[in-house]
Scaffold this motif. Structure first.
Motif, PDB file in Angstrom:
ATOM      1  N   SER A  57       0.843  -1.190   0.000  1.00 37.46           N
ATOM      2  CA  SER A  57       0.000   0.000   0.000  1.00 37.46           C
ATOM      3  C   SER A  57       0.880   1.243   0.000  1.00 37.46           C
ATOM      4  N   LEU A  58       0.393   2.258  -0.686  1.00 41.61           N
ATOM      5  CA  LEU A  58       1.134   3.501  -0.780  1.00 41.61           C
ATOM      6  C   LEU A  58       0.952   4.308   0.499  1.00 41.61           C
ATOM      7  N   PRO A  59       1.968   5.055   0.894  1.00 44.51           N
ATOM      8  CA  PRO A  59       1.800   5.894   2.077  1.00 44.51           C
ATOM      9  C   PRO A  59       0.782   6.990   1.809  1.00 44.51           C
ATOM     10  N   LYS A  60       0.063   7.368   2.849  1.00 49.22           N
ATOM     11  CA  LYS A  60      -0.942   8.412   2.701  1.00 49.22           C
ATOM     12  C   LYS A  60      -0.255   9.756   2.514  1.00 49.22           C
ATOM     13  N   LYS A  61      -0.865  10.602   1.689  1.00 52.20           N
ATOM     14  CA  LYS A  61      -0.342  11.943   1.509  1.00 52.20           C
ATOM     15  C   LYS A  61      -0.613  12.733   2.772  1.00 52.20           C
ATOM     16  N   LYS A  62       0.347  13.553   3.152  1.00 49.07           N
ATOM     17  CA  LYS A  62       0.182  14.334   4.361  1.00 49.07           C
ATOM     18  C   LYS A  62      -0.598  15.601   4.047  1.00 49.07           C
ATOM     19  N   GLY A  63      -1.368  16.047   5.005  1.00 49.37           N
ATOM     20  CA  GLY A  63      -2.089  17.291   4.876  1.00 49.37           C
ATOM     21  C   GLY A  63      -3.453  17.121   4.241  1.00 49.37           C
ATOM     22  N   ARG A  64      -4.111  18.241   4.142  1.00 50.79           N
ATOM     23  CA  ARG A  64      -5.463  18.280   3.588  1.00 50.79           C
ATOM     24  C   ARG A  64      -5.391  18.358   2.076  1.00 50.79           C
ATOM     25  N   PRO A  65      -6.257  17.606   1.378  1.00 52.20           N
ATOM     26  CA  PRO A  65      -6.219  17.675  -0.084  1.00 52.20           C
ATOM     27  C   PRO A  65      -6.655  19.061  -0.577  1.00 52.20           C
ATOM     28  N   ARG A  66      -6.114  19.467  -1.717  1.00 50.34           N
ATOM     29  CA  ARG A  66      -6.453  20.767  -2.269  1.00 50.34           C
ATOM     30  C   ARG A  66      -7.901  20.786  -2.732  1.00 50.34           C
ATOM     31  N   LYS A  67      -8.517  21.955  -2.614  1.00 51.97           N
ATOM     32  CA  LYS A  67      -9.906  22.104  -3.009  1.00 51.97           C
ATOM     33  C   LYS A  67     -10.072  21.964  -4.513  1.00 51.97           C
ATOM     34  N   ASN A  68      -9.174  22.566  -5.253  1.00 47.34           N
ATOM     35  CA  ASN A  68      -9.300  22.571  -6.702  1.00 47.34           C
ATOM     36  C   ASN A  68      -8.312  21.601  -7.347  1.00 47.34           C
ATOM     37  N   ALA A  69      -8.057  20.507  -6.678  1.00 48.01           N
ATOM     38  CA  ALA A  69      -7.109  19.529  -7.211  1.00 48.01           C
ATOM     39  C   ALA A  69      -7.667  18.913  -8.490  1.00 48.01           C
ATOM     40  N   GLU A  70      -6.816  18.818  -9.478  1.00 45.20           N
ATOM     41  CA  GLU A  70      -7.213  18.230 -10.748  1.00 45.20           C
ATOM     42  C   GLU A  70      -7.214  16.711 -10.631  1.00 45.20           C
ATOM     43  N   PRO A  71      -8.209  16.049 -11.213  1.00 39.77           N
ATOM     44  CA  PRO A  71      -8.214  14.585 -11.171  1.00 39.77           C
ATOM     45  C   PRO A  71      -7.016  14.039 -11.952  1.00 39.77           C
ATOM     46  N   THR A  72      -6.445  12.978 -11.424  1.00 40.06           N
ATOM     47  CA  THR A  72      -5.231  12.461 -12.038  1.00 40.06           C
ATOM     48  C   THR A  72      -5.477  11.230 -12.904  1.00 40.06           C
ATOM     49  N   SER A  73      -6.371  10.375 -12.499  1.00 40.36           N
ATOM     50  CA  SER A  73      -6.585   9.143 -13.253  1.00 40.36           C
ATOM     51  C   SER A  73      -7.832   9.272 -14.132  1.00 40.36           C
ATOM     52  N   PRO A  74      -7.898   8.482 -15.191  1.00 38.71           N
ATOM     53  CA  PRO A  74      -9.080   8.518 -16.064  1.00 38.71           C
ATOM     54  C   PRO A  74     -10.365   8.166 -15.320  1.00 38.71           C
ATOM     55  N   VAL A  78     -13.796  10.463 -15.246  1.00 38.95           N
ATOM     56  CA  VAL A  78     -15.111   9.944 -15.634  1.00 38.95           C
ATOM     57  C   VAL A  78     -16.097  10.114 -14.479  1.00 38.95           C
ATOM     58  N   ARG A  79     -15.654   9.791 -13.260  1.00 36.38           N
ATOM     59  CA  ARG A  79     -16.519   9.911 -12.083  1.00 36.38           C
ATOM     60  C   ARG A  79     -16.926  11.369 -11.871  1.00 36.38           C
ATOM     61  N   GLU A  80     -15.970  12.276 -12.036  1.00 39.65           N
ATOM     62  CA  GLU A  80     -16.258  13.689 -11.842  1.00 39.65           C
ATOM     63  C   GLU A  80     -17.242  14.205 -12.890  1.00 39.65           C
TER      64      GLU A  80
END
Length: 105
Positions: A57-74, A78-80
């Motif tokens: 498993s990948l380590p969790k990213k630290k901190g709060r996610p950005r509000k306007n973060a761009e989706p990274t995966s396809p 699609v979900r967005e």
């Protein structure tokens, strides 16, 4: 009573070497001048971290996610987009119903 802060990350190689020798947490703490509880907590965190790495498993990213973060995966894109379409359809229905209740169109 002030708490003494120790950068235990710097002592990791020494702690791991002592653990490999078979020393107890109490012995390690005494030789490094730390509290036993600090060593016990570090060992617990270290074991959890190693278990997560072994599980892949990948380590969790630290901190709060950005509000306007761009989706990274396809999949995220699609979900967005599906969510946006659903939201717009609902908004159109509400506006249509409102205009009918007011007597327009």
């Amino acid at each position: 009573m002030s708490r003494k802060y120790t950068k235990i990350k710097e002592l990791e190689p020494q702690i791991l070497a002592m653990r490999a020798e078979g020393k107890t947490c109490r012995e390690i703490a005494k030789s490094l001048g730390l509290e036993k509880k600090q060593i016990v907590n570090w060992v617990t965190r270290h074991n959890h971290e190693q278990a997560r790495k072994e599980a892949g498993s990948l380590p969790k990213k630290k901190g709060r996610p950005r509000k306007n973060a761009e989706p990274t995966s396809p999949e995220e894109i699609v979900r967005e987009r599906a969510y946006e379409i659903k939201r717009l359809k609902m908004e159109n229905e509400l506006l249509r119903d409102f205009l009918q209740s007011v007597g327009r169109k």
